[in-house]
Design a protein around this motif. Structure first.
Motif, PDB file in Angstrom:
ATOM      1  N   LYS A  75     -15.047   0.896  18.923  1.00  0.00           N
ATOM      2  CA  LYS A  75     -16.648   1.078  19.816  1.00  0.00           C
ATOM      3  C   LYS A  75     -15.785   1.177  21.144  1.00  0.00           C
ATOM      4  O   LYS A  75     -16.808   1.282  22.241  1.00  0.00           O
ATOM      5  N   ILE A  76     -14.932  -0.445  21.117  1.00  0.00           N
ATOM      6  CA  ILE A  76     -14.158  -1.034  22.467  1.00  0.00           C
ATOM      7  C   ILE A  76     -13.953   0.250  23.407  1.00  0.00           C
ATOM      8  O   ILE A  76     -14.249   0.764  24.509  1.00  0.00           O
ATOM      9  N   ASP A  77     -13.244   0.769  22.141  1.00  0.00           N
ATOM     10  CA  ASP A  77     -12.086   2.581  22.988  1.00  0.00           C
ATOM     11  C   ASP A  77     -14.033   2.953  23.706  1.00  0.00           C
ATOM     12  O   ASP A  77     -13.583   3.881  24.787  1.00  0.00           O
ATOM     13  N   ALA A  78     -14.237   3.451  22.648  1.00  0.00           N
ATOM     14  CA  ALA A  78     -15.901   4.593  23.312  1.00  0.00           C
ATOM     15  C   ALA A  78     -16.108   3.904  24.462  1.00  0.00           C
ATOM     16  O   ALA A  78     -16.796   4.500  25.649  1.00  0.00           O
ATOM     17  N   LEU A  79     -17.267   2.846  24.429  1.00  0.00           N
ATOM     18  CA  LEU A  79     -17.742   1.912  25.747  1.00  0.00           C
ATOM     19  C   LEU A  79     -16.793   1.647  26.939  1.00  0.00           C
ATOM     20  O   LEU A  79     -16.748   2.400  28.198  1.00  0.00           O
ATOM     21  N   VAL A  80     -14.851   2.092  26.747  1.00  0.00           N
ATOM     22  CA  VAL A  80     -14.474   2.827  27.957  1.00  0.00           C
ATOM     23  C   VAL A  80     -14.517   3.621  28.497  1.00  0.00           C
ATOM     24  O   VAL A  80     -13.955   3.787  29.726  1.00  0.00           O
TER      25      VAL A  80
ATOM     26  N   GLU B 176     -17.663   4.643  30.274  1.00  0.00           N
ATOM     27  CA  GLU B 176     -17.186   3.411  31.697  1.00  0.00           C
ATOM     28  C   GLU B 176     -16.517   4.396  32.368  1.00  0.00           C
ATOM     29  O   GLU B 176     -17.251   4.991  33.594  1.00  0.00           O
ATOM     30  N   HIS B 177     -15.489   4.468  31.677  1.00  0.00           N
ATOM     31  CA  HIS B 177     -14.943   6.181  32.864  1.00  0.00           C
ATOM     32  C   HIS B 177     -15.928   6.916  33.149  1.00  0.00           C
ATOM     33  O   HIS B 177     -15.690   7.632  34.087  1.00  0.00           O
TER      34      HIS B 177
ATOM     35  N   LEU C 246     -23.475   0.261  33.802  1.00  0.00           N
ATOM     36  CA  LEU C 246     -21.449  -0.375  33.650  1.00  0.00           C
ATOM     37  C   LEU C 246     -22.676  -1.845  33.578  1.00  0.00           C
ATOM     38  O   LEU C 246     -21.489  -1.885  32.539  1.00  0.00           O
ATOM     39  N   ARG C 247     -23.728  -2.491  33.923  1.00  0.00           N
ATOM     40  CA  ARG C 247     -24.031  -4.094  33.667  1.00  0.00           C
ATOM     41  C   ARG C 247     -23.861  -3.807  32.350  1.00  0.00           C
ATOM     42  O   ARG C 247     -23.786  -4.893  31.424  1.00  0.00           O
ATOM     43  N   ALA C 248     -24.698  -3.162  31.569  1.00  0.00           N
ATOM     44  CA  ALA C 248     -24.956  -2.815  30.340  1.00  0.00           C
ATOM     45  C   ALA C 248     -23.754  -2.969  29.509  1.00  0.00           C
ATOM     46  O   ALA C 248     -23.166  -3.736  28.448  1.00  0.00           O
ATOM     47  N   LEU C 249     -23.289  -1.871  29.756  1.00  0.00           N
ATOM     48  CA  LEU C 249     -21.512  -1.050  29.440  1.00  0.00           C
ATOM     49  C   LEU C 249     -20.792  -2.793  29.144  1.00  0.00           C
ATOM     50  O   LEU C 249     -20.347  -3.117  27.725  1.00  0.00           O
TER      51      LEU C 249
END
Length: 82
Positions: A10-15, A18-19, A39-42
């Protein structure tokens, strides 16, 4: 039940999101306000993921069941610095 690998995925998907968002913004296809809000939500989601991983590691370290760790609310996680 959420395991560490699921949280890392999940962290990988969120990052990655973001990119992608930053690239779209740089290309002019995302408005400033939209970018800031997402970006704030991420950031909050990422903080929650990292908090859950820390909880799981602490439980494991002290002989407790890491699956008993629960995600904390955004207010709780974001309030740590205040």
């Amino acid at each position: 039940m959420t395991d560490d690998n699921t949280i890392f995925s999940k962290i990988d998907a969120l990052v990655a999101e973001e990119h992608e968002l930053r690239a779209k913004h740089a290309a002019g296809s995302v408005a400033d306000d939209d970018e800031r809000a997402r970006l704030r939500a991420l950031e909050v989601e990422l903080d929650q993921c990292w908090d859950l991983l820390r909880q799981r590691r602490a439980k494991r370290e002290f002989g407790e069941d890491p699956d008993a760790a629960e995600p904390r609310s955004a207010d709780t996680v974001e309030g740590y610095l205040n």
